[in-house]
Design a protein around this motif. Structure first.
Motif, PDB file in Angstrom:
ATOM      1  N   TRP A   1      24.209   1.238  28.876  1.00 49.94           N
ATOM      2  CA  TRP A   1      24.145   1.827  30.217  1.00 49.94           C
ATOM      3  C   TRP A   1      22.916   2.727  30.352  1.00 49.94           C
ATOM      4  CZ3 TRP A   1      26.523   0.038  34.232  1.00 49.94           C
ATOM      5  CH2 TRP A   1      27.756  -0.606  34.093  1.00 49.94           C
ATOM      6  N   VAL A   2      22.653   3.507  29.323  1.00 52.29           N
ATOM      7  CA  VAL A   2      21.466   4.375  29.345  1.00 52.29           C
ATOM      8  C   VAL A   2      20.209   3.525  29.470  1.00 52.29           C
ATOM      9  CG1 VAL A   2      20.056   5.928  27.932  1.00 52.29           C
ATOM     10  CG2 VAL A   2      22.527   6.273  28.080  1.00 52.29           C
ATOM     11  N   ARG A   3      20.150   2.454  28.724  1.00 49.50           N
ATOM     12  CA  ARG A   3      18.957   1.595  28.774  1.00 49.50           C
ATOM     13  C   ARG A   3      18.864   0.824  30.082  1.00 49.50           C
ATOM     14  NH1 ARG A   3      19.398  -0.644  22.531  1.00 49.50           N
ATOM     15  NH2 ARG A   3      18.453   1.175  21.519  1.00 49.50           N
TER      16      ARG A   3
ATOM     17  N   GLU B   1      15.592   0.665  32.257  1.00 49.38           N
ATOM     18  CA  GLU B   1      14.919  -0.615  32.483  1.00 49.38           C
ATOM     19  C   GLU B   1      15.051  -1.115  33.920  1.00 49.38           C
ATOM     20  OE1 GLU B   1      13.108  -2.480  30.348  1.00 49.38           O
ATOM     21  OE2 GLU B   1      13.297  -1.053  28.687  1.00 49.38           O
ATOM     22  N   HIS B   2      16.243  -0.929  34.497  1.00 48.37           N
ATOM     23  CA  HIS B   2      16.516  -1.432  35.847  1.00 48.37           C
ATOM     24  C   HIS B   2      17.280  -0.366  36.644  1.00 48.37           C
ATOM     25  CE1 HIS B   2      15.082  -5.424  34.793  1.00 48.37           C
ATOM     26  NE2 HIS B   2      15.883  -5.425  33.742  1.00 48.37           N
TER      27      HIS B   2
ATOM     28  N   TYR C   1      15.263  -9.489  27.411  1.00 51.27           N
ATOM     29  CA  TYR C   1      16.117  -8.306  27.411  1.00 51.27           C
ATOM     30  C   TYR C   1      16.558  -7.895  26.008  1.00 51.27           C
ATOM     31  CZ  TYR C   1      19.977 -11.730  27.312  1.00 51.27           C
ATOM     32  OH  TYR C   1      20.813 -12.758  26.993  1.00 51.27           O
ATOM     33  N   TYR C   2      16.291  -8.733  25.001  1.00 56.66           N
ATOM     34  CA  TYR C   2      16.651  -8.352  23.638  1.00 56.66           C
ATOM     35  C   TYR C   2      15.860  -7.129  23.155  1.00 56.66           C
ATOM     36  CZ  TYR C   2      20.084 -11.764  22.227  1.00 56.66           C
ATOM     37  OH  TYR C   2      21.261 -12.463  22.096  1.00 56.66           O
TER      38      TYR C   2
ATOM     39  N   PHE D   1      21.329   0.059  38.036  1.00 55.08           N
ATOM     40  CA  PHE D   1      22.202   1.169  37.628  1.00 55.08           C
ATOM     41  C   PHE D   1      22.758   1.878  38.859  1.00 55.08           C
ATOM     42  CE2 PHE D   1      23.213   5.471  36.285  1.00 55.08           C
ATOM     43  CZ  PHE D   1      23.846   5.276  35.061  1.00 55.08           C
ATOM     44  N   GLU D   2      21.918   2.088  39.861  1.00 52.61           N
ATOM     45  CA  GLU D   2      22.375   2.754  41.083  1.00 52.61           C
ATOM     46  C   GLU D   2      23.394   1.892  41.829  1.00 52.61           C
ATOM     47  OE1 GLU D   2      21.778   5.885  42.134  1.00 52.61           O
ATOM     48  OE2 GLU D   2      20.803   6.113  40.190  1.00 52.61           O
ATOM     49  N   GLU D   3      23.196   0.578  41.803  1.00 57.08           N
ATOM     50  CA  GLU D   3      24.169  -0.311  42.433  1.00 57.08           C
ATOM     51  C   GLU D   3      25.519  -0.190  41.730  1.00 57.08           C
ATOM     52  OE1 GLU D   3      24.232  -4.876  43.976  1.00 57.08           O
ATOM     53  OE2 GLU D   3      23.814  -4.606  41.838  1.00 57.08           O
TER      54      GLU D   3
END
Length: 280
Positions: A188-190, A194-195, A168-169, A199-201
């Motif tokens: 948060w944008v990343r 990425e996931h 994740y680095y 983000f939706e959760e």
């Protein structure tokens, strides 16, 4: 009556860089010391964290003990009236990280055993806020501070061991829950990139909290729904680029690491009061 030879040595892993490097350091420099390595799993960690812990287990040659809280994030969210955790109220750290650790070591402490807990505070940083012992027999040790190991030393340990940095680095330089409130807006944008499911959760937790009167959103000053709007994302990325360029222009290159030394989020935005239990 117990003696120091009966002592129990433990080292907590967050899934991050520094605590992993400390595990490598202790194995290489104190092979005679039997250490139990543990990870307190909130169930909301990045998938890259679990992959990195599996690699670390291979290096250590022993399993990393998982301390799973008996009640998960959803349970505690209801106990706190659906109010999100925040820098002002870090109930997630207390209930999902510290409480399981305290319950794990309590029987040994009650038996009179000395418990040594090794924490990865580096020589080049102040003692950031973390766990303070509340028991005379629970002793906090800072091997990196004692040995003068700094950030460069941590990177050398991870490279020399073959572990390298957590995956994740590439996009985030701190471990912890996917929806940690200490994240900067660029993180948060990343996370969304990425996931997106994570983000939706986080958005769904935030909506429930706001609907129940919570005064906090995950990111200070705006909801994730506002943050993810295209114009806002562009502004966040542009601000991050400017900050990074300013920092880079002031940074003296390290001739030993011309291309590989990662720039931490805290270097760009200023040191945040993150918790050692989650982010080390």
């Amino acid at each position: 009556m117990t003696t120091d030879t009966d002592a129990w040595h433990v080292l907590g892993l967050s899934g991050g860089r520094d605590s992993a490097a400390l595990a490598v350091y202790m194995r290489q420099n104190h092979p005679e010391r039997e250490i139990d390595y543990f990870f307190t799993d909130t169930g909301k960690e990045l998938p890259e964290v679990y992959s990195f812990l599996a690699k670390l287990e291979g290096f250590l040659g022993k399993p990393i003990i998982r301390l799973n809280p008996d009640r998960n994030f959803d349970f505690w969210l209801k106990q706190y009236n659906n109010y999100l955790p925040s820098p002002q109220s870090r109930w997630c750290t207390r209930q999902l990280k510290l409480r399981p650790f305290e319950e794990w070591v309590r029987p040994a402490l009650h038996q009179g055993r000395k418990v040594y807990s090794y924490v990865a505070i580096r020589a080049d940083e102040e003692y950031r806020e973390g766990y303070s012992s509340k028991h005379d027999n629970l002793v906090i040790r800072l091997p990196f501070k004692d040995a003068g190991v700094d950030k460069t030393g941590v990177l050398d340990l991870l490279e020399g061991s073959g572990l390298g940095l957590p995956d994740y680095y590439r996009w985030r330089t701190r471990s912890g829950c996917t929806f940690c409130f200490f994240q900067q807006k660029i993180e948060w944008v990343r996370l969304k990139e990425e996931h997106p499911d994570a983000f939706e959760e986080a958005k769904s937790y935030e909506k429930t909290a706001v609907d129940n009167g919570s005064p906090f959103t995950w990111s200070q000053g705006e909801s994730l729904t506002e943050l993810e709007q295209p114009q806002r994302v562009t502004a966040i990325k542009e601000d991050h680029t400017r900050r990074l360029e300013r920092l880079t222009s002031r940074t003296v290159p390290n001739p030993l690491r011309p291309d590989t030394e990662p720039i931490d989020i805290d270097d760009i935005y200023g040191l945040s009061k993150v918790c050692v239990a989650c982010h080390k």
